[in-house]
Design a protein around this motif. Structure first.
Motif, short mmCIF file in Angstrom:
data_model
loop_
_atom_site.label_atom_id
_atom_site.label_comp_id
_atom_site.label_asym_id
_atom_site.label_seq_id
_atom_site.Cartn_x
_atom_site.Cartn_y
_atom_site.Cartn_z
N LEU A 1 0.83 -1.20 0.00
CA LEU A 1 0.00 0.00 0.00
C LEU A 1 0.87 1.26 0.00
O LEU A 1 0.63 2.18 -0.78
N LEU A 2 1.89 1.27 0.86
CA LEU A 2 2.81 2.42 0.91
C LEU A 2 3.51 2.61 -0.43
O LEU A 2 3.57 3.72 -0.96
N LEU A 3 4.00 1.53 -1.01
CA LEU A 3 4.73 1.61 -2.28
C LEU A 3 3.80 2.06 -3.42
O LEU A 3 4.21 2.83 -4.28
N SER A 4 2.57 1.61 -3.38
CA SER A 4 1.59 2.03 -4.38
C SER A 4 1.37 3.54 -4.31
O SER A 4 1.29 4.22 -5.34
N LYS A 5 1.28 4.07 -3.10
CA LYS A 5 1.11 5.52 -2.92
C LYS A 5 2.34 6.28 -3.40
O LYS A 5 2.22 7.36 -3.99
N LEU A 6 3.52 5.72 -3.18
CA LEU A 6 4.75 6.37 -3.65
C LEU A 6 4.79 6.41 -5.18
O LEU A 6 5.17 7.43 -5.77
N VAL A 7 4.41 5.32 -5.83
CA VAL A 7 4.38 5.28 -7.29
C VAL A 7 3.38 6.31 -7.82
O VAL A 7 3.67 7.04 -8.77
N LYS A 8 2.24 6.42 -7.17
CA LYS A 8 1.22 7.39 -7.59
C LYS A 8 1.75 8.82 -7.45
O LYS A 8 1.56 9.65 -8.33
N LEU A 9 2.44 9.11 -6.33
CA LEU A 9 3.03 10.44 -6.14
C LEU A 9 4.05 10.74 -7.23
O LEU A 9 4.10 11.84 -7.77
N ALA A 10 4.89 9.76 -7.52
CA ALA A 10 5.93 9.94 -8.54
C ALA A 10 5.31 10.30 -9.89
O ALA A 10 5.77 11.21 -10.58
N GLU A 11 4.26 9.59 -10.25
CA GLU A 11 3.62 9.82 -11.54
C GLU A 11 2.82 11.11 -11.57
O GLU A 11 2.88 11.87 -12.53
N GLU A 12 2.06 11.37 -10.51
CA GLU A 12 1.18 12.54 -10.48
C GLU A 12 1.95 13.85 -10.42
O GLU A 12 1.59 14.83 -11.06
N PHE A 13 3.05 13.87 -9.64
CA PHE A 13 3.79 15.12 -9.43
C PHE A 13 5.14 15.15 -10.13
O PHE A 13 5.92 16.07 -9.94
N ASN A 14 5.43 14.11 -10.92
CA ASN A 14 6.68 14.03 -11.68
C ASN A 14 7.90 14.21 -10.78
O ASN A 14 8.78 15.03 -11.06
N VAL A 15 7.93 13.47 -9.68
CA VAL A 15 9.07 13.51 -8.76
C VAL A 15 9.79 12.16 -8.80
O VAL A 15 9.18 11.12 -9.02
N ALA A 16 11.09 12.22 -8.60
CA ALA A 16 11.87 10.99 -8.46
C ALA A 16 11.71 10.51 -7.02
O ALA A 16 11.80 11.29 -6.08
N VAL A 17 11.45 9.24 -6.84
CA VAL A 17 11.34 8.66 -5.51
C VAL A 17 12.55 7.77 -5.30
O VAL A 17 12.82 6.86 -6.08
N VAL A 18 13.30 8.07 -4.24
CA VAL A 18 14.50 7.30 -3.88
C VAL A 18 14.23 6.64 -2.54
O VAL A 18 13.92 7.31 -1.56
N LEU A 19 14.34 5.33 -2.51
CA LEU A 19 14.15 4.58 -1.28
C LEU A 19 15.46 3.94 -0.86
O LEU A 19 16.18 3.41 -1.70
N THR A 20 15.76 4.00 0.42
CA THR A 20 16.87 3.19 0.92
C THR A 20 16.25 2.04 1.69
O THR A 20 15.11 2.12 2.16
N ASN A 21 16.98 0.97 1.77
CA ASN A 21 16.46 -0.25 2.35
C ASN A 21 17.57 -0.99 3.07
O ASN A 21 18.74 -0.65 2.94
N GLN A 22 17.19 -2.02 3.77
CA GLN A 22 18.16 -2.86 4.48
C GLN A 22 18.33 -4.15 3.70
O GLN A 22 17.51 -4.50 2.86
N VAL A 23 19.40 -4.86 4.00
CA VAL A 23 19.62 -6.17 3.42
C VAL A 23 19.71 -7.18 4.56
O VAL A 23 19.93 -6.83 5.71
N VAL A 24 19.53 -8.44 4.20
CA VAL A 24 19.60 -9.53 5.18
C VAL A 24 20.41 -10.66 4.55
O VAL A 24 20.39 -10.84 3.33
N ALA A 25 21.11 -11.39 5.38
CA ALA A 25 21.85 -12.55 4.88
C ALA A 25 20.84 -13.61 4.46
O ALA A 25 19.86 -13.87 5.17
N ASP A 26 21.05 -14.21 3.30
CA ASP A 26 20.15 -15.25 2.79
C ASP A 26 20.71 -16.60 3.25
O ASP A 26 21.70 -17.09 2.72
N PRO A 27 20.06 -17.23 4.24
CA PRO A 27 20.59 -18.49 4.76
C PRO A 27 20.27 -19.69 3.88
O PRO A 27 20.59 -20.81 4.22
#
Length: 160
Positions: free
Chosen positions: A68-94
């Motif tokens: 839901l959050l990501l969908s809203k971010l995509v909508k903001l990017a398209e509607e207002f022509n803004v670049a959306v930059v997300l930072t994220n974490q990584v996890v070890a893949d066991p």
């Protein structure tokens, strides 16, 4: 002074729960109607979801709310022509594939985050002051890496 002018054009907000994150995003959307923005940066996009939803029993709900959050971010990017930059974490893949890859880390957020993103980059520390940016996934760019450094004057070519 150029620096003070730049800082005057930056808005900062801190979320404390995933619900607060969604509320702030609605407030940002309202602000974008009033003023012109070019970029929206959300640091540690999955962190609050990992805190608010723990264990595999809550995984489906967590991924639904993240979607839901990501969908809203995509909508903001398209509607207002803004670049959306997300930072994220990584996890070890066991998993079993971990022993066959040089870097067994994978981004958190699963397919929900992967499908909402256009281009994904992986940043890591290299030798000394070097930093390495790898194109992790992109529909229009080949997989490749760039080595750089961060200096007082900004991003610069890395020294060997």
């Amino acid at each position: 002074c150029y620096q003070s002018t730049t800082l005057e054009n930056i808005l900062v907000a801190r979320a404390y729960t995933h619900e607060h994150q969604l509320t702030l995003l609605s407030m940002v959307a309202a602000k974008m109607v009033e003023d012109c923005f070019r970029v929206l940066i959300m640091d540690s996009v999955t962190a609050l979801f990992r805190v608010d939803f723990t264990g595999r029993g809550e995984l489906a709900e967590r991924q639904q709310k993240l979607g839901l959050l990501l969908s809203k971010l995509v909508k903001l990017a398209e509607e207002f022509n803004v670049a959306v930059v997300l930072t994220n974490q990584v996890v070890a893949d066991p998993g079993g594939a971990a022993m066959f890859t040089a870097d067994p880390k994978k981004p958190i957020g699963g397919h929900v985050l992967a499908h909402a993103s256009t281009t994904r980059l992986s940043l890591r520390k290299g030798r000394g002051e070097q930093r390495i940016c790898k194109i992790y996934d992109s529909p229009c760019l080949p997989e490749s890496e760039a080595v750089f450094a961060i200096a007082e004057e900004g991003v610069v070519d890395a020294k060997d």
